[in-house]
Structure formats: C-alpha cells, structure tokens
Design an enzyme around this catalytic site. Structure first.
Site, PDB file in Angstrom:
ATOM      1  CD  GLU A   6      -6.061   4.509  -1.264  1.00 43.77           C
ATOM      2  OE1 GLU A   6      -7.065   4.367  -1.989  1.00 43.77           O
ATOM      3  OE2 GLU A   6      -6.114   4.436  -0.016  1.00 43.77           O
ATOM      4  CE1 TYR A  28      -3.752   2.483   0.845  1.00 45.13           C
ATOM      5  CE2 TYR A  28      -1.992   3.558   2.067  1.00 45.13           C
ATOM      6  CZ  TYR A  28      -3.245   3.600   1.498  1.00 45.13           C
ATOM      7  OH  TYR A  28      -3.987   4.749   1.559  1.00 45.13           O
TER       8      TYR A  28
END
Ligand code: ADP
Ligand code: MG
Length: 387
Positions: free
Chosen positions: A197, A109
């Site tokens: 993101e 992530y």
C-alpha cells in the site's frame, strides 16, 4: 509478516522506483550526523512503527530547519505513539526515519492486494489519497478504482492507461504510473507479497510521481523462500503472545475481547468466536491448536491465553477427530497443575474418547464447567465472565 516504512522503501528502490534517499536512526546520538548528511531545505521526521495513521498522531513532522528536525527526532525516539491503528496503549518508537520533504501537488492512493473473488492481484487506486481509504470506500465508492491483473499476462500498458485516466493524472505524469505499477507488480510477485500500500503516492509540483509512504505485508507461508525478507523481521513490533504461539506451531491471533478461546481446527475456531458474539460476549483471541495437538501444545496454548491480562474466562471447544479428547483433557489438567488458573473455564468436548476425556476432568477436581452443546458452552462462559 510486516516491515517498516524505511525497509519497504529500500525494497522499492531495489526495483528501480524513484524514492528520495532517507536515513534511519536507532539512537539519539546518530541524529546530528544523519541530519547533516542531507542538503535539502525541508526534512520530514517519521516514526517507524508497524501501524499507520502516524501523521495524525504526531509521528510525522515536517521541519524547515536542521535544528527543528533534530528536536523532532529527539522527541520521537522512545516516545509512545498512539494512532488509530495502534490501539489505546500505543507503540514505543524505536527507530526514526528522516527523508527530504517533497513538494506535494496532489496525494493519491495506490495499493496492490490479492482479490480472492476474482483470483487476481488487483490494483486499487483513488484520487483521494493521504486519508483513511476505508472511509473513502464507504462514503464515496465511486472514487475507488479497481484494476485486476490477469496472472498469466501480467501487468500491461493498458492497465497503466486505465489508472492514469481514473486518477486524472496530468499529461506529464501519465507514463509514470504505468512504469511504477509494472515495477510494483514485479516486486509483489517475486517477493510473495500479501499486500502493498502506497498512501500517499504524490504528484509533485513538477509532475513526478513519488511514493511518500509504503506499507508491505508478506505471505508468511512463502517466507521460507526469502531469507533476505526474513532478516527484516522486527520481533519487537509483534505481539509476544503471537511469537510464543508460533514457536509451538499454534495459530493464534490476539483480539480485543475477554473470553480466551482454545479450539482445534480453524473452522471450529471461527464458529466458536461467532457463537460467543451471538450470545453477547467478545473473544480475546482466535486459537487453533491444530488437528494433531499434543499435551505440550495444549499446555502452551493455555499459558498463552492466561498471559493475556484481558482474559476473564476461557472456553475450550474441542472436537475429537484425529485429536483425542483424553489428550486434550490431560493437557488441561497438567496446565492447571503448573499454573494458577484464576478465571472460570468452560470445556466442551465431543468426539473420539469423549467419555475418557470427561472422566479425566471430573477426577481432577479442578473447578471446570463441562458442557455438551456449543450453545451451552457459549452462554455459560458469557454469563461467567459477566458475573
Ligand atoms: P501515515 O500514513 O502513518 O500517517 P505517511 O507517511 O502517509 O504516514 O505521512 C502522513 C502525511 O505526511 C502524508 O500524507 C503527507 O502529506 C505527509 N508526508 C509524509 N512524508 C512526506 C515527505 N517526505 N514530504 C512531504 N510530506 C510528507
Ligand atoms: Mg500513509
């Protein structure tokens, strides 16, 4: 403003980031040609909507043959996709992205956000990629790495080393994270991003780092500087009520509850939502009509609130400072004459010309409850909606 995954990936490519070339499709008759243009054994078909969680909702399909890819793309275009982030009603898929399948060794992530506490752009990373990061943060806060970037000196090689260590990257992939983040940081600053993101960023079987998903939001206040970014706006992905509100310069955010709120000033609007919740109700929206609202703005605001089928009652909470209460009152009365107000309305006016405003409301013979205190306003509307 948000954009689609395929648009975000185009931007990343513009900044020199290695992303496999994909194709976006708007119409079923484009599918065959697009699939034929790949010479990869595995293709991934991805629904393009402004919401995440597509993988679990059937919006990301891995296909081993061109025929399979075709079937998936046919089924996906036009489908109603429900994910954790779309709400129960889901979103209609109007474009599909096809890209080569990547051989994944590990999913990570990576995101860039503006941390208002430290006043820095901060990189957030985790070895637990591909899944719900909020859940990771809650259950395993130790697995979240935060690297703040000093805005004066910008992204530095040591930031990259810190990330490589935290992400336990294999030796070959170690340099990659620094140069990737350097490019992302430049993109973030130059294009005035609010959030970026990448979930997942994957380590491939040959230790390359590749962003497989990309989500970007821009700072609306800086959009005027970026006509190229404005051109990426997809109005069909936005709430029609929010689009209507932006035309009248109203700050409107749609929410899940059933009490419509019309308030002047963002702080008072927040306080109004709080007090509704305190008394057991749920606001249907945040709406700040602004400090110097006109009668027309008030009318538009009423229309937008009433166009929400979930609204069972309206609370008008106005403090007349620059704004005069009589102007608001006249706006409400005019709005009521123009459209049928089929739900209870509670009005709380205070401040400049409050008596004039109340007088206009009383003389209008409209079915309104006028109250003086904020607590009375909240309890009255919450009870009216429950009844
Ligand atoms: P969402 O976050 O909306 O679920 P993603 O783009 O993150 O959508 O895709 C979900 C999952 O599908 C990823 O975590 C990854 O495991 C897999 N995936 C996505 N794109 C590819 C690809 N090009 N090759 C292989 N797997 C992929
Ligand atoms: Mg994702």
């Amino acid at each position: 403003m948000n954009i689609h995954e395929h648009q975000a990936k185009d931007l990343l490519r513009q900044y020199g980031i290695n992303i496999p070339e994909g194709k976006v499709i708007f119409n079923t008759n484009e599918i065959e040609l697009a699939i034929a243009s790949f010479n990869a054994p595995v293709l991934v078909v991805k629904a393009q909507i402004h919401a995440g969680g597509r993988g679990k909702g059937g919006g990301v399909e891995v296909s081993k043959t061109p025929a399979d890819a075709n079937t998936y793309a046919q089924a996906m275009l036009g489908m109603n996709l429900v994910t954790k982030q779309t709400g129960a009603s889901g979103k209609r898929v109007q474009r599909v992205y096809i890209e080569p399948g990547v051989n994944i060794k590990k999913e990570l992530y990576l995101s860039f956000v503006i941390d208002r506490e430290t006043s820095n752009i901060t990189i957030i990373a985790s070895t637990e990629g591909g899944m719900d990061i909020e859940e990771v943060a809650e259950k395993h806060p130790d697995k979240i790495i935060k690297v703040p970037i000093n805005p004066v000196t910008g992204f530095q090689p040591f930031h990259g080393r810190r990330l490589a260590k935290g992400l336990k990257l294999p030796l070959n992939a170690k340099d990659g994270i620094g140069s990737l983040c350097q490019k992302l940081f430049r993109l973030f600053v130059e294009k005035d991003l609010a959030m970026l993101e990448i979930n997942p960023l994957v380590i491939t079987s040959d230790d390359a780092l590749i962003p497989l998903d990309a989500k970007i939001s821009f700072d609306d206040n800086a959009l005027f500087r970026h006509p190229d970014i404005q051109a990426l706006r997809d109005l069909t992905e936005e709430d029609p009520k929010e689009i209507a509100a932006s035309k009248f310069d109203l700050n409107y955010v749609s929410l899940d509850g059933n009490i419509g709120c019309m308030v002047n000033g963002a702080g008072l609007a927040m306080a109004t939502m709080d007090i509704i919740k305190l008394h057991g109700g749920e606001p249907a929206n945040f709406l700040d009509v602004g400090g110097g609202a006109t009668k027309e703005k008030v009318q538009a605001a009423f229309k937008i609130i009433l166009s929400d089928p979930a609204v069972r009652g309206i609370l008008v909470n106005i403090f007349g400072g620059i704004m005069r209460c009589d102007v608001i009152a006249q706006g409400i009365v005019d709005a009521a004459h123009e459209m049928e107000i089929h739900v209870p309305v509670v009005v709380r006016l205070q401040g400049t010309n409050v008596d004039l405003g109340k007088d206009i409301l009383t003389r209008s013979n409209l079915n309104l409850h006028t109250v003086d205190s904020l607590t009375d306003a909240a309890t009255t509307i919450v009870n009216a909606v429950k009844g």
